[in-house]
Design an enzyme around this catalytic site. Structure first.
Site, PDB file in Angstrom:
ATOM      1  N   HIS A  48       0.827  -1.223   0.000  1.00  0.00           N
ATOM      2  CA  HIS A  48       0.000   0.000   0.000  1.00  0.00           C
ATOM      3  C   HIS A  48       0.855   1.264   0.000  1.00  0.00           C
ATOM      4  O   HIS A  48       0.697   2.109  -0.891  1.00  0.00           O
ATOM      5  CB  HIS A  48      -0.962  -0.030   1.191  1.00  0.00           C
ATOM      6  CG  HIS A  48      -1.620   1.293   1.465  1.00  0.00           C
ATOM      7  ND1 HIS A  48      -2.506   1.887   0.597  1.00  0.00           N
ATOM      8  CD2 HIS A  48      -1.484   2.154   2.519  1.00  0.00           C
ATOM      9  CE1 HIS A  48      -2.912   3.046   1.098  1.00  0.00           C
ATOM     10  NE2 HIS A  48      -2.304   3.234   2.261  1.00  0.00           N
ATOM     11  N   HIS A  72       4.171   6.739   5.405  1.00  0.00           N
ATOM     12  CA  HIS A  72       3.026   7.412   6.028  1.00  0.00           C
ATOM     13  C   HIS A  72       2.243   6.539   6.999  1.00  0.00           C
ATOM     14  O   HIS A  72       1.523   7.059   7.852  1.00  0.00           O
ATOM     15  CB  HIS A  72       2.090   7.972   4.951  1.00  0.00           C
ATOM     16  CG  HIS A  72       1.214   6.956   4.291  1.00  0.00           C
ATOM     17  ND1 HIS A  72       1.594   6.252   3.169  1.00  0.00           N
ATOM     18  CD2 HIS A  72      -0.039   6.516   4.594  1.00  0.00           C
ATOM     19  CE1 HIS A  72       0.621   5.438   2.808  1.00  0.00           C
ATOM     20  NE2 HIS A  72      -0.379   5.580   3.656  1.00  0.00           N
ATOM     21  N   GLU A  76       1.514   4.847  12.516  1.00  0.00           N
ATOM     22  CA  GLU A  76       0.179   4.406  12.928  1.00  0.00           C
ATOM     23  C   GLU A  76       0.096   2.897  13.112  1.00  0.00           C
ATOM     24  O   GLU A  76      -0.559   2.416  14.036  1.00  0.00           O
ATOM     25  CB  GLU A  76      -0.847   4.845  11.890  1.00  0.00           C
ATOM     26  CG  GLU A  76      -2.279   4.476  12.266  1.00  0.00           C
ATOM     27  CD  GLU A  76      -3.267   4.864  11.180  1.00  0.00           C
ATOM     28  OE1 GLU A  76      -4.415   4.427  11.274  1.00  0.00           O
ATOM     29  OE2 GLU A  76      -2.880   5.587  10.248  1.00  0.00           O
ATOM     30  N   ASP A  77       0.761   2.145  12.248  1.00  0.00           N
ATOM     31  CA  ASP A  77       0.538   0.694  12.208  1.00  0.00           C
ATOM     32  C   ASP A  77       1.728  -0.139  12.650  1.00  0.00           C
ATOM     33  O   ASP A  77       1.663  -1.377  12.605  1.00  0.00           O
ATOM     34  CB  ASP A  77       0.138   0.277  10.785  1.00  0.00           C
ATOM     35  CG  ASP A  77      -1.205   0.869  10.386  1.00  0.00           C
ATOM     36  OD1 ASP A  77      -2.078   0.974  11.260  1.00  0.00           O
ATOM     37  OD2 ASP A  77      -1.369   1.241   9.214  1.00  0.00           O
ATOM     38  N   ASP A 139      -3.279   8.342  -0.621  1.00  0.00           N
ATOM     39  CA  ASP A 139      -3.549   7.260   0.335  1.00  0.00           C
ATOM     40  C   ASP A 139      -5.015   6.838   0.272  1.00  0.00           C
ATOM     41  O   ASP A 139      -5.350   5.655   0.195  1.00  0.00           O
ATOM     42  CB  ASP A 139      -3.181   7.751   1.743  1.00  0.00           C
ATOM     43  CG  ASP A 139      -3.633   6.804   2.845  1.00  0.00           C
ATOM     44  OD1 ASP A 139      -3.394   5.589   2.717  1.00  0.00           O
ATOM     45  OD2 ASP A 139      -4.233   7.283   3.832  1.00  0.00           O
ATOM     46  N   ASP A 260     -27.730  15.890 -21.490  1.00  0.00           N
ATOM     47  CA  ASP A 260     -26.321  16.231 -21.734  1.00  0.00           C
ATOM     48  C   ASP A 260     -25.399  15.177 -21.126  1.00  0.00           C
ATOM     49  O   ASP A 260     -24.627  15.448 -20.213  1.00  0.00           O
ATOM     50  CB  ASP A 260     -25.992  17.626 -21.200  1.00  0.00           C
ATOM     51  CG  ASP A 260     -26.473  17.824 -19.766  1.00  0.00           C
ATOM     52  OD1 ASP A 260     -27.220  16.955 -19.269  1.00  0.00           O
ATOM     53  OD2 ASP A 260     -26.094  18.837 -19.160  1.00  0.00           O
TER      54      ASP A 260
END
Length: 696
Positions: A48, A72, A76-77, A139, A260
């Site tokens: 990712h 990034h 967090e992970d 992301d 349209d």
């Protein structure tokens, strides 16, 4: 997934001076730290951030942004900290990574609060460096591409809704239309699967039936322009399913009635050629009045520049045409990212003045719900253009009013607004503005924002600022009431109360200052006993727990007041539970509650009006009556008996008029509610002693 050497080569192709060692180190770092982690698709998790970095290289962004994209999710992970990032990759990358990273401590918050806190942190970081937004959008785009692998439908729905409400509009606001369109399409497929499938099938059917009609129309447009000596590129396509669904929803029409569906893009050599091409198209085919927009002379806030027009093609077919230069097209599709790629950072930063409004909204929002609401309003609406008398241009959402305009110019001007002129004429503040209006704001001597403005303003900035100002105003009024109540409490303490005693009470109660103390008293968060004990510890020890304290509790409760705001029932109309009521509030005074038809309301033009209603358990008030009885022995006693039979107590009786053989009395009586008062009046009118009975 891009391999390590492929990623580095892509960056070196457009930036030969990029730090190859740093890029290699970041690639290896993210692979090592994410280790054996898996995504919902079963792919290694590190695929990712590598794909996100690939999207950044497609935009030809600088090496710090590429490294940020690779790292990034590490904070967090994984067990990596911001300090680790700074030690390995420097303070600039650490700051960018921190801006994109969600706060781990908010994971225990309720869903809406967590989303709001993430958004708050993200907006603040984005205001410092727009590259935070570029990485975040990439992301989110990659996460949306793999959304279908998530098993829980409610989680897919939440992510899709957040994308539709926040990230797709943000992509539009910074001009990244390719990202916006793909996010909208993927979110639409998840949020409205039936509509997505139906429209997609209709488009496929239309494509199979038209026999290459899109290509044929594009060729006709190109030929018409070539005959006039213009060298252009023309491309055509059907509109995206989400765009068609929007038109169907807004116009309340079926797919067949959306005329349209086809859109064409004309790429010219120069800006002058754009206007020449438009003139040729308008003379070759009939154009639709009201559908022409010139975003070249007046660009959108995000820097978007193009001419838009709609033509009536053969067989009454509507087609939409966008005309722009090649440079405009590159900037339009990738917006701020294109400015960063061309190293025009100052120009890019100049296009995000709206970020300042978002930061004001972050500061002014009271809670999670307000923050999300105001932010959506700020980033997700069609725009109009309005001017100051000196010619300064402001872009606003459709439906904006003079108050929205004032707040767009400056928050202080919005708070001080008392009137407005639109195109030289005095107009009500709630009047919606039109494209090209010249708006002159009339400023008052002191800021006095009105709660009623929330009924018509549409911008997030205006709503946030008004709510904040009203909250502060109401807090000050509650504190003022609390100050008066404090004076009453202080008289019961066996000591002289000075500043020292008040400071001690504030400390014992864990408050921040005198204003907090007065607000807590005024809003009934502190009892008299608690305040007395805080002022003079031990002074209530010998007092009976059931002692009678000065009564402030009411049997009456009013809906529509800020909690803790004091009120009084007006003596002019004596409202009772069941009456339709309205509140009048003057600065520094309690709210006066009147009946809706009270004649005194005509004197309330300089006050704040509050829409009020009675609480469910409200009972007990004073009803005021005018009763005319026959002037003969026993009639006064008979009238008194009517009150006694209806279980009410007469608190005041005075003769107001004598007109033989009648006597009129004005009476104040304790009643439970409006129906109780109505029963008393009915009983009086039924009595032989009474000639007339009316409520005053």
């Amino acid at each position: 997934m891009l391999r390590q050497f492929e990623l580095v080569e892509k960056v070196k192709d457009y930036d030969p001076d990029a730090d190859e060692a740093a890029l290699n180190r970041a690639y290896v770092y993210t692979v090592q730290k994410h280790g054996a982690q898996k995504r919902a698709s079963g792919d290694p998790y590190f695929s990712h951030p590598i794909e996100v970095a690939g999207l950044m290289t497609d935009l030809q962004l600088d090496e710090q942004t590429i490294i940020t994209a690779l790292l990034h999710d590490t904070v967090e992970d994984t067990l990596v900290t911001i300090e680790d990032i700074e030690a390995n990759f420097g303070p600039e990358v650490a700051r960018l990574v921190d801006g994109v990273t969600k706060l781990s401590k908010i994971e225990a918050m309720p869903e809406n609060e967590r989303a709001a806190e993430n958004l708050r942190k993200f907006l603040l970081a984005m205001s410092e460096d727009i590259r935070v937004l570029l990485v975040k959008l990439a992301d989110r785009l990659h996460n949306m591409r793999t959304l279908h692998f998530i098993k829980k439908p409610e989680k897919r729905q939440r992510i899709a809704r957040e994308t539709m409400d926040i990230y797709a509009p943000l992509a539009e606001r910074v001009g990244m239309y390719e990202y916006m369109r793909e996010m909208q399409a993927l979110a639409f497929r998840e949020l409205e699967p039936e509509a997505y499938t139906t429209i997609t099938k209709r488009l496929d059917h239309l494509r199979n039936q038209d026999g290459g009609q899109v290509d044929a129309i594009a060729l006709k447009i190109k030929q018409a322009l070539a005959e006039a000596g213009l060298t252009v590129e023309v491309s055509g396509r059907e509109k995206h399913p989400f765009s068609i669904w929007q038109k169907m929803s807004e116009r309340h029409v079926s797919f067949e009635q959306v005329t349209d569906i086809m859109a064409f893009r004309v790429i010219t050599e120069t800006e002058a050629d754009c206007y020449t091409a438009m003139g040729i198209l308008h003379t070759t085919w009939q154009f639709l009045p009201g559908r022409f927009k010139d975003y070249i002379s007046t660009p959108k806030n995000n820097g978007y520049r193009s001419l838009h027009t709609s033509l009536m093609y053969e067989n009454s077919m509507r087609v939409e045409v966008q005309i722009r230069t090649r440079e405009m097209h590159q900037r339009n599709e990738f917006g701020l990212a294109a400015h960063w790629a061309y190293k025009q950072h100052d120009e890019a930063d100049g296009q995000v003045g709206w970020l300042r409004d978002l930061i004001e909204i972050v500061d002014a929002s009271h809670d999670a719900e307000e923050l999300l609401e105001h932010t959506r309003l700020a980033i997700y609406q069609d725009r109009i253009f309005a001017f100051t008398p000196k010619g300064a241009l402001f872009q606003l959402p459709k439906g904006s009013t003079s108050v929205d305009f004032a707040f767009a110019v400056h928050t202080d001007l919005g708070l001080s607004t008392v009137g407005a002129k639109i195109n030289g004429r005095h107009m009500p503040l709630r009047t919606p503005l039109n494209n090209g209006d010249v708006v002159e704001i009339i400023k008052g001597a002191a800021p006095e924002p009105q709660l009623s403005w929330l009924g018509f303003v549409v911008t997030g900035k205006a709503r946030a600022a008004i709510r904040r100002a009203v909250r502060l105003k109401e807090r000050a009024e509650v504190a003022q009431i609390g100050s008066k109540l404090f004076d009453e409490i202080a008289t019961q303490v066996p000591a002289r109360i000075g500043k020292k005693a008040i400071r001690g009470a504030i400390d014992r109660l864990g408050l921040d200052g005198a204003e907090d103390l007065m607000h807590a008293i005024g809003s009934a968060k502190l009892s008299d006993r608690e305040v007395m004990e805080a002022l003079v510890p031990g002074c209530t020890a010998d007092m009976d727990e059931d002692a009678q304290w000065p009564a402030r509790d009411r049997a009456i409760s009013i809906k529509g007041l800020t909690p803790g705001v004091g009120f009084e029932l007006a003596q002019c109309c004596h409202p009772v539970p069941g009456d339709r009521i309205v509140g009048l509030r003057r600065k520094g005074e309690t709210v006066l509650v009147h009946t809706i038809d009270c004649l005194e309301l005509i004197n309330g033009v300089d006050t704040d009006w509050l829409d009020l209603s009675w609480g469910k358990r409200s009972h007990g008030a004073v009803g005021r009556l005018s009763v005319t009885i026959y002037d003969r022995p026993g009639t006064l006693a008979e009238m008194a008996g009517v009150f006694a039979q209806n279980k009410t107590n007469v608190t005041s009786l005075s003769q107001s008029e004598f007109d033989d053989p009648f006597v009129t009395y004005e009476i104040e009586a304790q009643v439970q509610d409006l129906s109780h008062l109505a029963r008393i009046l009915s009983a009086l009118r039924a009595s032989d002693a009474v000639a007339q009975a009316e409520r005053l």
